[in-house]
Design an enzyme around this catalytic site. Sequence first.
Site, mmCIF file in Angstrom:
data_model
loop_
_atom_site.group_PDB
_atom_site.id
_atom_site.type_symbol
_atom_site.label_atom_id
_atom_site.label_comp_id
_atom_site.label_asym_id
_atom_site.label_seq_id
_atom_site.Cartn_x
_atom_site.Cartn_y
_atom_site.Cartn_z
ATOM 1 N N SER A 6 -0.024 39.714 -18.410
ATOM 2 C CA SER A 6 -0.955 38.823 -17.709
ATOM 3 C C SER A 6 -1.331 39.451 -16.371
ATOM 4 C CB SER A 6 -0.307 37.463 -17.442
ATOM 5 O OG SER A 6 -1.078 36.772 -16.465
ATOM 6 N N HIS A 31 -4.150 40.182 -20.912
ATOM 7 C CA HIS A 31 -4.265 38.715 -20.836
ATOM 8 C C HIS A 31 -4.881 38.352 -19.490
ATOM 9 C CE1 HIS A 31 -3.202 34.591 -21.977
ATOM 10 N NE2 HIS A 31 -2.824 34.412 -20.715
ATOM 11 N N ASP A 33 -6.260 35.488 -17.069
ATOM 12 C CA ASP A 33 -6.117 34.049 -16.801
ATOM 13 C C ASP A 33 -7.231 33.542 -15.906
ATOM 14 O OD1 ASP A 33 -2.658 34.626 -16.808
ATOM 15 O OD2 ASP A 33 -3.683 33.255 -18.165
ATOM 16 N N MET A 35 -8.964 30.493 -14.052
ATOM 17 C CA MET A 35 -8.607 29.155 -13.571
ATOM 18 C C MET A 35 -9.696 28.656 -12.616
ATOM 19 S SD MET A 35 -4.583 29.705 -12.737
ATOM 20 C CE MET A 35 -3.527 30.647 -13.826
ATOM 21 N N HIS A 64 -7.928 33.715 -21.314
ATOM 22 C CA HIS A 64 -7.314 32.382 -21.379
ATOM 23 C C HIS A 64 -8.053 31.488 -20.390
ATOM 24 C CE1 HIS A 64 -3.418 29.896 -20.456
ATOM 25 N NE2 HIS A 64 -4.366 29.157 -20.998
ATOM 26 N N MET A 66 -8.498 28.346 -18.449
ATOM 27 C CA MET A 66 -7.898 27.117 -17.933
ATOM 28 C C MET A 66 -8.956 26.454 -17.060
ATOM 29 S SD MET A 66 -4.165 28.758 -17.201
ATOM 30 C CE MET A 66 -4.852 30.427 -17.271
ATOM 31 N N MET A 135 1.661 27.230 -24.597
ATOM 32 C CA MET A 135 2.138 27.434 -23.239
ATOM 33 C C MET A 135 3.633 27.149 -23.171
ATOM 34 S SD MET A 135 -0.434 28.506 -21.632
ATOM 35 C CE MET A 135 0.292 28.563 -19.998
ATOM 36 N N ASP A 173 3.040 31.959 -23.925
ATOM 37 C CA ASP A 173 2.567 32.329 -22.593
ATOM 38 C C ASP A 173 3.309 31.573 -21.493
ATOM 39 O OD1 ASP A 173 -0.739 32.094 -20.989
ATOM 40 O OD2 ASP A 173 1.097 33.148 -20.432
HETATM 41 C C1 DX5 Z 1 -0.125 30.548 -16.395
HETATM 42 C C2 DX5 Z 1 -0.797 31.691 -17.157
HETATM 43 C C3 DX5 Z 1 0.187 32.696 -17.684
HETATM 44 C C4 DX5 Z 1 1.022 33.371 -16.573
HETATM 45 C C5 DX5 Z 1 2.136 34.179 -17.204
HETATM 46 O O1 DX5 Z 1 -1.025 29.484 -16.251
HETATM 47 O O2 DX5 Z 1 -1.537 31.194 -18.252
HETATM 48 O O3 DX5 Z 1 -0.524 33.686 -18.440
HETATM 49 O O4 DX5 Z 1 0.176 34.210 -15.821
HETATM 50 O O5 DX5 Z 1 2.837 34.772 -16.150
HETATM 51 P P1 DX5 Z 1 4.448 34.860 -16.199
HETATM 52 O O6 DX5 Z 1 4.757 35.793 -17.363
HETATM 53 O O7 DX5 Z 1 4.826 35.435 -14.867
HETATM 54 O O8 DX5 Z 1 4.946 33.467 -16.435
HETATM 55 ZN ZN ZN Z 2 -2.322 32.662 -19.624
#
Ligand code: DX5
Ligand code: ZN
Length: 215
Positions: A6, A31, A33, A35, A64, A66, A135, A173
């Site tokens: 990630s 990956h 993320d 947000m 991903h 969010m 998750m 994840d």
């Molecule tokens: C959280 C993200 C994850 C996170 C994983 O909302 O979707 O992808 O970045 O990071 P670690 O492996 O540090 O939990």
């Molecule tokens: Zn994620």
Amino acid sequence: MLIAPSLLSCDFSKFGSEIQRMDLAGADYMHLDVMDGHFVPNITFGAPVIKYVRPFTDKVFDVHLMISDPLRYIDDFCDAGADIITFHIESDSDPVSTIEKIKSRGVKAGLVLKPNTPAHAVYEYLEMLDMVLVMTVEPGFGGQSFMADMLPKIRELKNEITARGLDVLIEADGGIGENNISLCAEAGVDVAVAGTAVFKADDPAVAIAKLKNEN
Ligand code: DX5
Ligand code: ZN
């Protein structure tokens, strides 16, 4: 087990070279993320940033989302170079329309389950999906602790996918590392996201190799 670092845990001042570094370290997927500060209480980056780092690797961009109203932004993320787009079943977009939109662009589609959402919430969509992201932390931040009570949910989902003879990938994840990845593998995980475990390691290549060998 495929490993998807990630990039939320990377040094964003060097985003492109961090992606290159993960590529060379053996990452299978990147990956990413996204947000929006509304669906989750954090803001990261959007399609313009993904567009600029796309040329740094040929590896899969696993985006991903969010965000609220993901359907509205699918074209932007496809144009930016996403290979897989996962969005939350808890979001306010119609799942079928959003999945169809993603697939109409030749991009793989996945649904994401927050910890409190049961596996059966995605069962009616399984035939349309390429992946389900479970998750193992509350979405919004890296560096949280792995929620082992998500393992039965992963097992249940794996059983349903197998019973239907589907080849839907399961991605897990959040909080994944050496000490729990074998539990993920046993439960049926195909792709493990790892942010902290990879980026905080002395040598990400060693960390990724260990994660691959642990299962
Ligand atoms: C959280 C993200 C994850 C996170 C994983 O909302 O979707 O992808 O970045 O990071 P670690 O492996 O540090 O939990
Ligand atoms: Zn994620």
